[in-house]
Design a protein around this motif. Structure first.
Motif: not given
Length: 142
Positions: A23-27, A3-7
């Motif tokens: 984004t959760a990845s920090g990108v 799953t991918s997460t963003a806010s």
């Protein structure tokens, strides 16, 4: 499955408000967005740009894997996606995502590229997610 997460955060309401996306990845980290970035060309991003990036990436990866499955071992794929936002009553609607693929795949025929790319367009997860017209223009380079 992953799953991918963003806010997103929006401070102030309406046109004068300002938002940020992470984004959760920090990108993306507190990347600005708002009315100005969406409709006035100001620096920052907007939801349609992010959808275009996701669609270009998803379609290109799907095409790459399909080409490898068909026995092609090398090549370069460059895709742009142009997402169109149009007025719809009192709101807006994404009406189109236009993909444009430039492919350099040694030994492939135009008809094989067309078949493989058309199938990738129809079946990549982001194409399947979008509720709009999805078009594809293909160019085979050598």
């Amino acid at each position: 499955m992953p799953t991918s997460t963003a806010s997103a955060r929006y401070e102030g309401l309406g046109k004068p408000g300002k938002g940020s996306i992470s984004t959760a990845s920090g990108v993306l980290h507190d990347q600005p967005y708002g009315f100005g970035t969406r409709f006035e060309g100001k620096p920052g991003t907007n939801p349609e740009e992010l959808i275009a990036a996701a669609h270009a990436a998803c379609f290109t990866m799907a095409t790459s894997f399909a080409l490898a499955k068909a026995g092609h071992a090398d090549g370069t794929l460059d895709t742009t996606a142009k997402v169109t936002l149009e007025a719809d009553g009192d709101g807006f609607k994404v009406t189109r995502s236009a993909l444009a693929l430039k492919a350099n795949v040694p030994g492939i025929t135009e008809s094989d590229l067309a078949r493989i790319a058309d199938e990738a367009k129809a079946n990549c997860p982001i194409s399947r997610l979008l509720n709009c017209e999805v078009t594809l223009e293909r160019t085979l380079e050598s």
